[in-house]
Design a protein around this motif. Structure first.
Motif, PDB file in Angstrom:
ATOM      1  N   GLN A 186       0.814  -1.218   0.000  1.00  0.00           N
ATOM      2  CA  GLN A 186       0.000   0.000   0.000  1.00  0.00           C
ATOM      3  C   GLN A 186       0.845   1.264   0.000  1.00  0.00           C
ATOM      4  OE1 GLN A 186      -0.405  -2.475   2.295  1.00  0.00           O
ATOM      5  NE2 GLN A 186      -2.174  -3.453   1.352  1.00  0.00           N
ATOM      6  N   SER A 187       2.138   1.166   0.270  1.00  0.00           N
ATOM      7  CA  SER A 187       2.992   2.351   0.294  1.00  0.00           C
ATOM      8  C   SER A 187       3.309   2.803  -1.131  1.00  0.00           C
ATOM      9  CB  SER A 187       4.289   2.056   1.046  1.00  0.00           C
ATOM     10  OG  SER A 187       5.085   1.168   0.303  1.00  0.00           O
ATOM     11  N   VAL A 188       3.757   4.028  -1.254  1.00  0.00           N
ATOM     12  CA  VAL A 188       4.110   4.571  -2.568  1.00  0.00           C
ATOM     13  C   VAL A 188       5.236   3.747  -3.190  1.00  0.00           C
ATOM     14  CG1 VAL A 188       5.044   6.589  -3.758  1.00  0.00           C
ATOM     15  CG2 VAL A 188       3.369   6.890  -1.943  1.00  0.00           C
ATOM     16  N   GLU A 189       6.233   3.397  -2.366  1.00  0.00           N
ATOM     17  CA  GLU A 189       7.359   2.612  -2.870  1.00  0.00           C
ATOM     18  C   GLU A 189       6.904   1.230  -3.334  1.00  0.00           C
ATOM     19  OE1 GLU A 189       7.367   4.175   0.039  1.00  0.00           O
ATOM     20  OE2 GLU A 189       8.981   5.659  -0.074  1.00  0.00           O
ATOM     21  N   GLY A 190       5.991   0.629  -2.575  1.00  0.00           N
ATOM     22  CA  GLY A 190       5.462  -0.686  -2.957  1.00  0.00           C
ATOM     23  C   GLY A 190       4.708  -0.623  -4.271  1.00  0.00           C
ATOM     24  N   GLN A 191       3.931   0.437  -4.457  1.00  0.00           N
ATOM     25  CA  GLN A 191       3.188   0.595  -5.704  1.00  0.00           C
ATOM     26  C   GLN A 191       4.127   0.846  -6.882  1.00  0.00           C
ATOM     27  OE1 GLN A 191      -0.325   0.507  -6.325  1.00  0.00           O
ATOM     28  NE2 GLN A 191      -0.212  -0.563  -4.367  1.00  0.00           N
ATOM     29  N   MET A 192       5.178   1.638  -6.648  1.00  0.00           N
ATOM     30  CA  MET A 192       6.139   1.897  -7.730  1.00  0.00           C
ATOM     31  C   MET A 192       6.908   0.634  -8.096  1.00  0.00           C
ATOM     32  SD  MET A 192       7.630   5.693  -7.016  1.00  0.00           S
ATOM     33  CE  MET A 192       8.793   5.572  -8.350  1.00  0.00           C
ATOM     34  N   ARG A 193       7.263  -0.151  -7.091  1.00  0.00           N
ATOM     35  CA  ARG A 193       7.973  -1.409  -7.381  1.00  0.00           C
ATOM     36  C   ARG A 193       7.068  -2.350  -8.160  1.00  0.00           C
ATOM     37  NH1 ARG A 193      12.860  -4.456  -6.305  1.00  0.00           N
ATOM     38  NH2 ARG A 193      12.429  -6.218  -7.642  1.00  0.00           N
ATOM     39  N   LEU A 194       5.798  -2.377  -7.785  1.00  0.00           N
ATOM     40  CA  LEU A 194       4.837  -3.206  -8.504  1.00  0.00           C
ATOM     41  C   LEU A 194       4.694  -2.744  -9.955  1.00  0.00           C
ATOM     42  CD1 LEU A 194       2.831  -5.559  -8.154  1.00  0.00           C
ATOM     43  CD2 LEU A 194       1.114  -3.855  -7.568  1.00  0.00           C
TER      44      LEU A 194
END
Length: 166
Positions: free
Chosen positions: A26-34
């Motif tokens: 749910q974090s911005v970094e997690g979304q960008m990595r996805l």
């Protein structure tokens, strides 16, 4: 005597000592990595590379070395697949290796070197890289022996039998 700490309390304390060590989806970094991984899987290597590069900067600022190393590793693979100059690919893989060592992730560091070895066309250079890695890592018996064997085979393929006979 102090009473034993419960498992969840000890985990909470470790998480407080290492801020930003985990990036949930749910974090911005997690979304960008996805998004970067999805772009890589859909063969949009330029978009994936852009995401990986911006993530690497964020992870380095957070001192999350293992995450930064993973993004550098994937950026190196993107560059290799896109046909970028060899020096750019090697630089990304070097950063991945260095960050894995900072994080204390020896197995992942070895994986990045194996990937770099597969990308390099020069056998002698790949063998020298393996020898450097063998010196950098803590001696673990079997792993050191296997790395030395691989370096020896690469020296033989590079037509340097005296170096391969060590």
């Amino acid at each position: 005597r102090k009473p034993r700490e419960s498992g969840s309390q000890a985990q909470d304390e470790r998480a407080a000592q290492e801020p930003h060590s985990v990036y949930p989806l749910q974090s911005v970094e997690g979304q960008m990595r996805l998004a970067a991984d999805l772009g890589f899987m859909l063969r949009d290597y330029e978009a994936a590379l852009g995401h990986y590069r911006s993530l690497a900067i964020d992870f380095k600022q957070d001192r999350s070395w293992k995450h930064a190393a993973g993004t550098y590793e994937m950026a190196g693979v993107c560059l290799y697949v896109m046909g970028a100059p060899q020096s750019e690919c090697e630089r990304c893989m070097e950063h991945a290796y260095d960050n894995y060592l900072k994080a204390g992730a020896g197995r992942h560091a070895m994986r990045s070197v194996a990937l770099q070895k597969a990308m390099v066309g020069d056998y002698r250079e790949a063998a020298q890289r393996l020898m450097k890695v063998n010196g950098d890592m803590a001696d673990s018996g079997l792993r050191s022996a296997l790395v030395l064997e691989q370096a020896s085979q690469l020296y033989f393929q590079a037509r340097a039998p005296r170096k391969g006979a060590f």
